[in-house]
Design a protein around this motif. Structure first.
Motif, PDB file in Angstrom:
ATOM      1  N   PRO A  57       1.060  -1.254   0.064  1.00 48.29           N
ATOM      2  CA  PRO A  57       0.056   0.123   0.049  1.00 48.29           C
ATOM      3  C   PRO A  57       0.863   1.018  -0.075  1.00 48.29           C
ATOM      4  O   PRO A  57       0.374   2.221  -0.558  1.00 48.29           O
ATOM      5  N   LEU A  58       1.922   1.061   0.674  1.00 46.98           N
ATOM      6  CA  LEU A  58       2.978   2.265   0.412  1.00 46.98           C
ATOM      7  C   LEU A  58       3.253   2.662  -0.821  1.00 46.98           C
ATOM      8  O   LEU A  58       3.589   3.792  -1.255  1.00 46.98           O
ATOM      9  N   THR A  59       3.732   1.596  -1.504  1.00 55.52           N
ATOM     10  CA  THR A  59       4.241   1.869  -2.714  1.00 55.52           C
ATOM     11  C   THR A  59       3.155   2.469  -3.640  1.00 55.52           C
ATOM     12  O   THR A  59       3.328   3.421  -4.765  1.00 55.52           O
ATOM     13  N   VAL A  60       1.812   2.037  -3.584  1.00 57.08           N
ATOM     14  CA  VAL A  60       0.760   2.418  -4.148  1.00 57.08           C
ATOM     15  C   VAL A  60       0.564   3.945  -3.842  1.00 57.08           C
ATOM     16  O   VAL A  60       0.237   4.791  -4.786  1.00 57.08           O
ATOM     17  N   ILE A  61       0.632   4.264  -2.661  1.00 56.17           N
ATOM     18  CA  ILE A  61       0.500   5.738  -2.379  1.00 56.17           C
ATOM     19  C   ILE A  61       1.362   6.683  -3.009  1.00 56.17           C
ATOM     20  O   ILE A  61       1.241   7.697  -3.463  1.00 56.17           O
ATOM     21  N   MET A  62       2.791   5.995  -2.973  1.00 54.52           N
ATOM     22  CA  MET A  62       3.818   6.847  -3.593  1.00 54.52           C
ATOM     23  C   MET A  62       3.511   7.140  -4.772  1.00 54.52           C
ATOM     24  O   MET A  62       3.876   8.294  -5.460  1.00 54.52           O
ATOM     25  N   GLY A  63       3.240   5.917  -5.866  1.00 55.42           N
ATOM     26  CA  GLY A  63       2.909   6.034  -6.843  1.00 55.42           C
ATOM     27  C   GLY A  63       1.841   7.091  -7.474  1.00 55.42           C
ATOM     28  O   GLY A  63       1.992   7.842  -8.254  1.00 55.42           O
ATOM     29  N   ALA A  64       0.658   6.995  -6.707  1.00 55.58           N
ATOM     30  CA  ALA A  64      -0.221   8.061  -6.782  1.00 55.58           C
ATOM     31  C   ALA A  64      -0.105   9.618  -6.546  1.00 55.58           C
ATOM     32  O   ALA A  64      -0.290  10.559  -7.313  1.00 55.58           O
ATOM     33  N   ALA A  71       5.740  11.838   3.288  1.00 57.45           N
ATOM     34  CA  ALA A  71       5.122  10.798   4.255  1.00 57.45           C
ATOM     35  C   ALA A  71       5.358   9.674   3.887  1.00 57.45           C
ATOM     36  O   ALA A  71       5.294   8.740   4.602  1.00 57.45           O
ATOM     37  N   ALA A  72       4.619   9.294   2.635  1.00 54.81           N
ATOM     38  CA  ALA A  72       4.775   7.728   2.321  1.00 54.81           C
ATOM     39  C   ALA A  72       6.127   7.226   2.211  1.00 54.81           C
ATOM     40  O   ALA A  72       6.470   6.122   2.626  1.00 54.81           O
ATOM     41  N   ARG A  73       7.032   8.190   1.476  1.00 51.36           N
ATOM     42  CA  ARG A  73       8.441   7.631   1.365  1.00 51.36           C
ATOM     43  C   ARG A  73       9.090   7.477   2.858  1.00 51.36           C
ATOM     44  O   ARG A  73       9.832   6.481   3.031  1.00 51.36           O
ATOM     45  N   GLU A  74       8.845   8.211   3.849  1.00 45.87           N
ATOM     46  CA  GLU A  74       9.306   8.164   5.012  1.00 45.87           C
ATOM     47  C   GLU A  74       8.800   6.894   5.777  1.00 45.87           C
ATOM     48  O   GLU A  74       9.661   6.247   6.422  1.00 45.87           O
ATOM     49  N   ALA A  75       7.545   6.661   5.575  1.00 45.44           N
ATOM     50  CA  ALA A  75       6.980   5.470   6.126  1.00 45.44           C
ATOM     51  C   ALA A  75       7.353   4.164   5.502  1.00 45.44           C
ATOM     52  O   ALA A  75       7.882   3.290   6.100  1.00 45.44           O
ATOM     53  N   ALA A  76       7.980   4.336   3.958  1.00 39.79           N
ATOM     54  CA  ALA A  76       8.351   3.255   3.278  1.00 39.79           C
ATOM     55  C   ALA A  76       9.638   2.993   3.928  1.00 39.79           C
ATOM     56  O   ALA A  76      10.253   1.611   4.255  1.00 39.79           O
ATOM     57  N   GLU A  77      10.443   3.958   4.229  1.00 41.65           N
ATOM     58  CA  GLU A  77      11.893   3.749   4.766  1.00 41.65           C
ATOM     59  C   GLU A  77      11.729   2.922   6.125  1.00 41.65           C
ATOM     60  O   GLU A  77      12.634   2.408   6.756  1.00 41.65           O
ATOM     61  N   CYS A  78      10.822   3.587   6.912  1.00 39.38           N
ATOM     62  CA  CYS A  78      10.912   3.014   8.345  1.00 39.38           C
ATOM     63  C   CYS A  78      10.295   1.385   8.209  1.00 39.38           C
ATOM     64  O   CYS A  78      10.895   0.792   8.893  1.00 39.38           O
ATOM     65  N   VAL A  79       9.445   1.228   7.327  1.00 35.99           N
ATOM     66  CA  VAL A  79       9.187  -0.295   7.188  1.00 35.99           C
ATOM     67  C   VAL A  79      10.393  -1.146   6.851  1.00 35.99           C
ATOM     68  O   VAL A  79      10.495  -2.184   7.045  1.00 35.99           O
ATOM     69  N   THR A  80      11.248  -0.525   5.821  1.00 31.29           N
ATOM     70  CA  THR A  80      12.465  -1.350   5.419  1.00 31.29           C
ATOM     71  C   THR A  80      13.415  -1.509   6.708  1.00 31.29           C
ATOM     72  O   THR A  80      13.730  -2.544   6.942  1.00 31.29           O
ATOM     73  N   VAL A  81      13.694  -0.272   7.199  1.00 26.76           N
ATOM     74  CA  VAL A  81      14.166  -0.493   8.455  1.00 26.76           C
ATOM     75  C   VAL A  81      13.680  -1.605   9.621  1.00 26.76           C
ATOM     76  O   VAL A  81      14.348  -2.440   9.866  1.00 26.76           O
ATOM     77  N   LEU A  82      12.678  -1.532   9.718  1.00 30.56           N
ATOM     78  CA  LEU A  82      11.898  -2.597  10.669  1.00 30.56           C
ATOM     79  C   LEU A  82      12.049  -3.875  10.138  1.00 30.56           C
ATOM     80  O   LEU A  82      12.305  -4.931  10.764  1.00 30.56           O
ATOM     81  N   LEU A  83      11.986  -4.103   8.911  1.00 34.18           N
ATOM     82  CA  LEU A  83      12.065  -5.485   8.202  1.00 34.18           C
ATOM     83  C   LEU A  83      13.606  -5.953   8.309  1.00 34.18           C
ATOM     84  O   LEU A  83      13.758  -7.036   8.496  1.00 34.18           O
ATOM     85  N   LEU A  84      14.506  -4.985   8.203  1.00 34.02           N
ATOM     86  CA  LEU A  84      15.931  -5.467   8.171  1.00 34.02           C
ATOM     87  C   LEU A  84      16.241  -6.026   9.887  1.00 34.02           C
ATOM     88  O   LEU A  84      16.812  -6.793  10.068  1.00 34.02           O
TER      89      LEU A  84
END
Length: 420
Positions: free
Chosen positions: A214-221, A243-256
């Motif tokens: 969903p974050l990817t969809v939001i960033m694309g839109a 905001a969507a980019r920062e959320a995506a980066e945070c998700v990437t960090v949590l996944l790592l």
């Protein structure tokens, strides 16, 4: 472990001290017993002989003493035995020790001399036996203490090693004594903690993975809106995209963090370049503020870690400093072995500092920024083995320091939080 801290050594020392105490008590009792026996065998014998000989000698009768005993009165008393106080004495005449009973009656002074008493020899033998028993008892106490210490300490050491290896062997859990109870309790607790950590890691990984789409969809839109939207909608679209980019980066960090990659296998990351990129990324937050963002690179610094984690740790501190500093400056420094972020904002209140030190979430106040930002930065530092320290600047504001070891990728304890 230092030798002085060894449990086995303490057990041996306890046994030796017990042996010393028991031997001292036994020696005191034995000494009293030996002296008592001497009174009964020597002193009483001499007193009985005097009670028989003195009246006969006074009456002018022959005094036929047993072998080894001699009754003497007045001038017949040898010079070394004259002037003795009434009672039993031990007198050394040359190499010979005599037992002498001295006394007085109406006829004057007298002495009864025992020339052939072997009690001193017996006493020497007895005390020699006591000394031998003492040495043997102390040796036995030392050996027994060492044996029991080994029997006690070895399972404890094995249990400590097993806990460190996250596996308790059946030889310990199968014991019927207290160590077995402790081993089973530790095994159960370790299994519970492992299950909890696995659930948390799986949950974080699953949630992070599900949020990426969903974050990817939001960033694309948001990108489409930025391209086609009229000027009035560009500012909201930019906020949505950011905001969507920062959320995506945070998700990437949590996944790592959930996947916990091995740091030693990571390629070295240039922290100076990462810090410069993060400063450029958040420079726009200072638009319209009388605040300057200054980047100071005085040393090269590289660590073995995922670049996303390093960027998130530094970026969260820079973003919070830029958001909550209304006047003055924000300084990002790359120094030997550490990265420092300073600001002239309001600083952190004591309650927030205490919460940050406990590793919990931080309220959104002051230059601390969002609770998730600082908590995430602290968690990243924990994972990287980097130090994380906060202190209030004397002239106002905050100073955050991320300290790295000289060996990239190696682990070190965090620097404790301090405040001035």
């Amino acid at each position: 472990m230092r030798r002085a801290d060894s449990l086995k050594r303490r057990i041996v020392v306890a046994f030796v001290l017990f042996g010393l105490g028991a031997s001292a008590l036994f020696a005191a009792i034995a000494a009293v017993a030996v002296e008592g026996i001497e009174v009964q065998l020597v002193d009483k014998r001499l007193e009985a002989a005097v009670a028989w000989a003195a009246p006969r000698h006074t009456a002018g009768l022959d005094v036929d003493m047993p072998a080894g005993l001699r009754f003497q009165r007045g001038a017949a008393i040898p010079a070394p035995l004259r002037g003795l106080a009434d009672g039993v004495h031990k007198v050394d005449v040359g190499p010979t020790r005599l037992h002498v009973l001295a006394g007085h009656d109406a006829q004057g002074g007298w002495v009864l001399v025992d020339h052939e008493s072997d009690y001193d020899k017996i006493e020497l033998v007895v005390y020699s036996m006591f000394a031998a028993v003492f040495v043997g008892f102390m040796l036995l106490a030392t050996l027994l203490g060492g044996f029991l210490g080994t029997r006690v300490v070895t399972p404890i050491r094995e249990l400590a090693q097993a806990v460190g290896q996250d596996s308790v062997p059946p030889t310990l859990t199968g014991r019927k004594d207290e160590l077995g109870v402790l081993a089973r309790a530790l095994q159960a607790h370790t299994a519970e903690l492992r299950a909890f950590l696995d659930r948390e890691r799986y949950f974080t990984g699953d949630v992070s993975h599900e949020l990426r789409s969903p974050l990817t969809v939001i960033m694309g839109a948001a990108e489409i809106l930025l391209q086609d939207a009229p000027p009035a909608l560009r500012a909201p679209a930019e906020r949505i995209y950011r905001a969507a980019r920062e959320a995506a980066e945070c998700v990437t960090v949590l996944l790592l963090l959930a996947r916990a990659p091995e740091l030693g296998s990571q390629a070295p990351v240039d922290l100076a370049k990462v810090a410069r990129d993060e400063a450029d990324k958040y420079r726009s937050l200072l638009a319209g503020k009388p605040v300057a963002l200054r980047f100071d690179e005085s040393a090269a610094l590289a660590v073995r870690a995922p670049r996303e984690l390093c960027a998130a740790a530094i970026g969260n501190l820079v973003r919070n400093a830029c958001q909550y500093t209304d006047a003055g400056e924000v300084v990002l420094r790359v120094l030997p072995g550490r990265v420092v972020v300073e600001d002239t904002g309001p600083g952190l209140p004591p309650a927030v500092v205490a919460t940050l030190g406990s590793g919990g979430g931080v309220p959104s106040s002051g230059s601390g920024g969002t609770g998730l930002g600082l908590a995430l930065a602290r968690r990243i530092c924990d994972f990287l083995g980097a130090g994380f320290a906060y202190e209030a600047r004397a002239e106002g504001g905050s100073r955050f320091t991320i300290g790295f070891t000289s060996d990239p990728g190696s682990r070190q304890p965090n620097v404790p939080l301090t405040g001035r």
